[in-house]
Design a protein around this motif. Structure first.
Motif, PDB file in Angstrom:
ATOM      1  N   ASP A 183      15.622 -38.321 -22.871  1.00 19.26           N
ATOM      2  CA  ASP A 183      16.187 -38.010 -21.704  1.00 19.26           C
ATOM      3  C   ASP A 183      16.068 -39.464 -20.964  1.00 19.26           C
ATOM      4  N   ASP A 184      17.316 -40.015 -20.605  1.00 20.81           N
ATOM      5  CA  ASP A 184      17.057 -41.341 -19.761  1.00 20.81           C
ATOM      6  C   ASP A 184      17.091 -41.009 -18.344  1.00 20.81           C
ATOM      7  N   GLY A 185      16.808 -39.625 -18.037  1.00 22.92           N
ATOM      8  CA  GLY A 185      16.610 -39.677 -16.728  1.00 22.92           C
ATOM      9  C   GLY A 185      18.069 -38.906 -15.998  1.00 22.92           C
ATOM     10  N   ALA A 186      19.254 -38.986 -16.738  1.00 22.49           N
ATOM     11  CA  ALA A 186      20.381 -38.679 -16.381  1.00 22.49           C
ATOM     12  C   ALA A 186      20.846 -37.522 -17.526  1.00 22.49           C
ATOM     13  N   GLY A 187      19.845 -36.831 -18.051  1.00 21.04           N
ATOM     14  CA  GLY A 187      20.415 -35.822 -18.973  1.00 21.04           C
ATOM     15  C   GLY A 187      20.862 -36.428 -20.356  1.00 21.04           C
ATOM     16  N   ARG A 188      20.785 -37.610 -20.652  1.00 19.60           N
ATOM     17  CA  ARG A 188      21.358 -38.479 -21.820  1.00 19.60           C
ATOM     18  C   ARG A 188      20.318 -38.704 -23.055  1.00 19.60           C
ATOM     19  N   ILE A 189      20.601 -39.091 -24.183  1.00 14.58           N
ATOM     20  CA  ILE A 189      19.481 -39.542 -25.127  1.00 14.58           C
ATOM     21  C   ILE A 189      19.699 -41.129 -25.140  1.00 14.58           C
ATOM     22  N   LEU A 190      18.698 -41.740 -24.796  1.00 13.26           N
ATOM     23  CA  LEU A 190      18.808 -43.074 -24.913  1.00 13.26           C
ATOM     24  C   LEU A 190      18.702 -43.804 -26.161  1.00 13.26           C
ATOM     25  N   LEU A 191      19.503 -44.802 -26.731  1.00 15.75           N
ATOM     26  CA  LEU A 191      19.537 -45.211 -28.009  1.00 15.75           C
ATOM     27  C   LEU A 191      19.480 -46.601 -28.020  1.00 15.75           C
ATOM     28  N   SER A 192      19.047 -47.179 -29.414  1.00 13.91           N
ATOM     29  CA  SER A 192      18.796 -48.300 -29.545  1.00 13.91           C
ATOM     30  C   SER A 192      19.370 -48.569 -30.899  1.00 13.91           C
ATOM     31  N   ARG A 193      20.131 -49.730 -31.010  1.00 11.80           N
ATOM     32  CA  ARG A 193      20.841 -50.000 -32.233  1.00 11.80           C
ATOM     33  C   ARG A 193      20.080 -51.163 -32.940  1.00 11.80           C
ATOM     34  N   LYS A 194      19.163 -51.824 -32.314  1.00 10.02           N
ATOM     35  CA  LYS A 194      18.542 -52.775 -32.960  1.00 10.02           C
ATOM     36  C   LYS A 194      17.803 -52.874 -34.273  1.00 10.02           C
ATOM     37  N   ASN A 195      17.061 -51.902 -34.297  1.00  6.90           N
ATOM     38  CA  ASN A 195      16.535 -51.423 -35.830  1.00  6.90           C
ATOM     39  C   ASN A 195      17.537 -51.159 -36.834  1.00  6.90           C
ATOM     40  N   ALA A 196      18.439 -50.327 -36.324  1.00  4.24           N
ATOM     41  CA  ALA A 196      19.578 -49.870 -37.468  1.00  4.24           C
ATOM     42  C   ALA A 196      20.489 -51.116 -37.427  1.00  4.24           C
ATOM     43  N   ALA A 197      20.805 -51.851 -36.464  1.00  5.29           N
ATOM     44  CA  ALA A 197      21.724 -52.960 -36.701  1.00  5.29           C
ATOM     45  C   ALA A 197      20.971 -54.125 -37.415  1.00  5.29           C
ATOM     46  N   GLN A 198      19.605 -54.310 -37.259  1.00  9.12           N
ATOM     47  CA  GLN A 198      19.293 -55.260 -38.347  1.00  9.12           C
ATOM     48  C   GLN A 198      19.061 -55.049 -39.676  1.00  9.12           C
TER      49      GLN A 198
END
Length: 335
Positions: free
Chosen positions: A112-127
């Motif tokens: 939860d990013d505080g607005a009811g959304r899942i906060l994502l990161s592509r850095k690991n997957a992108a690497q």
């Protein structure tokens, strides 16, 4: 006479039947294809998602300011990916890389990013994807364009697929690149190839030299193709080998003057007649496979009209003035 009431009833019944068929068709089109599909969607919406999970979903939208992407995971909450969490490349942009409808894989940072959304990161997957791509580029030796963003003592730094890469000074140009010369490459773009991509050590090495050499050779071959056999050219002895001398003809052209084509006299090595730096005139006797064959001997074999000097002129007396008697033979002899 036919009862008009019956006709109206029949029309109403037909209309109702058509409406029912259309409604059923529309409902069937909107509904899941099977109960299994419905069950999968229900399970997907009820599954527990936690930080560190790697999810694959479909991009729903890209913000107008290019700062975030909304992703649908068939979950009750959508995912959000901010641009700074998409790549380590400071110049990365969603535009041109991610678009609506595209499937992407990302790692959950927060549920939860505080607005009811899942906060994502592509850095690991992108690497992971980036290193796969870099290994592919190394295998295919495909040319790619990079921008040099930094200079080190031994070379230049550029980012490729979001991974920091290094271009050694010896791989930047055909000629020697000194430490002071490196500065002129900053913020310039160039074509390179991947020559080493080691994910374990995060070692990415790029090179522009092979590309530059190939372009130079192509240009040289094009110029050589314009040289006609029989042309007489002026050049300079560049290097001497036991089998002949290489002649610099200018404009990036050179040719081989074989030892057998240097002199009419038999010589064992070119050094008997030539030395590096000598100016020579040669004739092109061969142009094959991008190589020029030259000759000095062919020029000396050219027919030259010889002019006789006054001393070389010989006057032959007319036959009627030549006597064969003893008196004629003894004429002018004093005893």
């Amino acid at each position: 006479m036919e009862d008009p009431t019956n006709e109206v009833k029949e029309n109403v019944q037909e209309t109702a039947a058509e409406t029912a068929e259309n409604t059923a068709a529309e409902t069937a089109g909107d509904a899941p294809e099977s109960m299994d599909d419905l069950r999968d969607e229900l399970e997907a919406s009820l599954r527990r998602i936690k930080s560190g999970d790697v999810l694959t979903g479909k991009v729903v939208s890209v913000s107008d300011d290019d700062n975030e992407v909304i992703v649908d995971f068939n979950y009750f909450a959508p995912g959000v990916l901010h641009r700074e969490d998409a790549s380590d490349d400071p110049d990365y942009k969603f535009a041109g890389n991610i678009e609506e409808g595209q499937e992407i894989t990302a790692t959950v940072v927060k549920t939860d990013d505080g607005a009811g959304r899942i906060l994502l990161s592509r850095k690991n997957a992108a690497q992971l994807e980036a290193w796969d791509r870099l290994r592919e580029l190394k295998e295919t030796q495909e040319n790619v364009t990079v921008k040099i963003t930094g200079i080190t003592k031994g070379g230049a730094v550029a980012s490729l697929e979001g991974i920091r890469g290094f271009i050694p000074a010896s791989k930047l140009a055909l000629e020697y690149v000194g430490e002071e010369d490196l500065k002129k490459y900053l913020n310039t773009s160039m074509e390179v190839r991947v020559i080493d991509a080691d994910q374990a050590s995060k070692h990415l090495v790029l090179s522009a030299k092979d590309i530059l050499r190939e372009k130079r050779d192509e240009e040289r071959a094009a110029r050589i193709g314009q040289v006609d056999v029989g042309a007489v050219l002026d050049g300079t002895v560049e290097t001497i080998k036991p089998y002949g001398a290489f002649i610099d003809l200018g404009n990036g052209l050179s040719g081989l003057l074989h030892v057998s084509q240097i002199s009419n006299k038999r010589i064992k090595t070119p050094a008997e007649v030539l030395k590096e730096g000598d100016a020579v005139r040669v004739k092109v006797i061969g142009n094959k496979d991008g190589k020029l064959s030259l000759s000095m001997k062919a020029l000396s074999d050219l027919p030259v009209e010889r002019e006789r000097t006054h001393e070389e002129k010989v006057e032959i007396p007319k036959s009627e003035n030549i006597g064969t008697s003893l008196k004629d033979l003894l004429k002018g002899i004093s005893l």
